[in-house]
Design an enzyme around this catalytic site. Sequence first.
Site, short mmCIF file in Angstrom:
data_model
loop_
_atom_site.label_atom_id
_atom_site.label_comp_id
_atom_site.label_asym_id
_atom_site.label_seq_id
_atom_site.Cartn_x
_atom_site.Cartn_y
_atom_site.Cartn_z
CG ASP A 149 -6.89 5.03 5.08
OD1 ASP A 149 -8.06 5.11 5.35
OD2 ASP A 149 -6.00 5.98 5.15
CG ASP A 177 -3.59 2.79 8.65
OD1 ASP A 177 -3.71 2.02 8.09
OD2 ASP A 177 -2.81 3.71 8.49
CD GLU A 194 -2.04 1.07 3.20
OE1 GLU A 194 -1.74 0.03 3.85
OE2 GLU A 194 -2.60 2.17 3.67
CG ASP A 201 0.69 1.56 6.30
OD1 ASP A 201 1.58 0.86 6.27
OD2 ASP A 201 0.45 2.66 5.84
#
Length: 623
Positions: A489, A487, A412, A485
């Site tokens: 997103d 998180d 990403e 990641d």
Amino acid sequence: MEGLEAVRRRPGMYVGGTDLKALHHLVYEVVDNSIDEALAGSCTRINVTIHADSSVTVEDNGRGIPVDIHPEKKISALTVVMTTLHAGGKFGGGGYKVSGGLHGVGVSAVNALSEWCEVEVKRGGLLHLQRFERGYPQGEVKVIGKAKENETGTKTTFKFDPTIFKDNLDYRFDTLTQRFREMAFVTRGVTIHFADERQNREMTFYFEGGITSFVRYLNRNRETLHPVLYAEKTLEGIGIEAAVQYTDAFTESVYSFANTINTIDGGTHMTGLRSALTRVINDYARKAGLLKDADPNFTGDDTREGLTAIVSIKHPDPQFESQTKVKLMNPEVQTYAQQVIGEGFTSFLEENPSAARAIIAKCLTSSRARDAARKARDLVIRKSALESLTLPGKLADCSERDSNKTELYIVEGDSAGGSAKQGRDRHFQAILPLRGKILNTERARLDKILGNNEVKALISALGTGIGDSFNLEGLRYGRVIIMTDADVDGSHIRTLLLTFFFRYMPALIEQAHLYIAQPPLFRVEHKRQVRYMYSDSEKDAYLKGLGADGEKISLQRYKGLGEMNPPQLWETTMDPQNRTLLQVSIEDAAEADRTFDMLMGDAVDPRRKFIQTHAKKVRNLDI
Ligand code: 0RA
């Protein structure tokens, strides 16, 4: 008793095996008999209890299994029911057995496969009991007490035989709960109480609205376009009912039941439902001028988008495709279902013109989108054929050509992509960076995502093509690794990618090519020793272990892959010697697919709840 010996010798022939599924079927078989009583209008309550020793009690307030002496066999009807295969609904009543049943062998098969089984019957003011061991009666039916006036019912307690169901198998609460919920939905007015004494959990299912409630339940997190339509009629002794409600979702949730069995492969009742909906919508749209002469009819695909529906039939002689009862075959059911649902739906649209307009608008959007998606997909397919030699510019390929040895990291964001490109072993590891926001910006149907440049790059990098031309042999990398990641997103993108693979390249998952990388969350430095920690609890335990030795501890929390320098990324996440990879199973991907729906749907609340719940443990989101 011969039949029972046969069941014990070859359980697979009678109950489909000796595995966990077969074990649960024992319970369903016994409950099915009580459901039959409910369907006959003679029972309103069923209590199921799993005891601490995994024996199971099923108690109902039906008419009670008859206990009178069978005219030919000269033994109690109860004994006959419990010891003769196929003895199910042959006594008295005149009603037919409509509910599921194991494989039509009845409760006697459960009895045969039980270490012991006790049946208590309240009937005619008396309480009767008979005990069995491995199917054999231990004495006659005894009267052990009185029953209150007019109080009737049957209570069966059995303990499965562990010499047949081996490997420490045991019942699963969630599996049973799911089944009882379905049974309660399709048997309106019955209360199923389920208690699990092994872990002190209980649940009660009662749905006043029957399958209408079922549809409301399925749509609880979706925006609906109109109230639930319910249609019901008995034709030639076959009970047909359906509940239908459209939502603004892009997917479909349609379930079919035959005699309370969830026919997961559908069948004639399902076909009848689908053709009724498509035909009625087309007729209405033509009459109302919403489809012009030049427009083609809506297809089945157009009318199923956003559809939530249940069709449930009760048939005296259901024919199934196989022993496993997942597909209904009776041809007459298609005609009857189509007729009943067609009539109901026609009057519903006539009486609810605003619902009709909303549904047709939805079908129009769906049909246009499908058209556009088809064009986009054709383009992708044509291009990917052309481009199979021209790899996407963003791809940093590896030098190895043997796909048994190669890996593709889908990363990403460009910054993490940069670290990965520098940190990798370029001999066998390729990197494809994807721009972060494909999911949030699209907020759209998955079909559209195929037209997205990032996804196109992914498809050509993989080399398999897509759609009808998908070919796993073209796969250029033996391992496809999603690295996002830790998180929200990152988890969105992972969900999107899993959904994409699940819907368009399931073979990639089934053949064990898809993985999820596990980057660390923390870097801890102490006495010039660096360690990486992969969860909060691991970090906490480590810090606690160090105690207060006065030495300085440096703790770094990684918020994204981009924060790691290339050697760190290699060492922690990409080096086959050190890293952990999670292999994605098809269940993981299916779960992601459901999550995807929820993330993409317009109902804001569940999405907010999801993000709040998962933000903390985001590392393990949907995997
Ligand atoms: C045969 C005939 C009748 C009821 C039943 C069986 C019956 C079986 C089971 C199994 C579990 N619960 C049950 N409840 C009833 C009808 C007898 C009559 O007409 O009174």
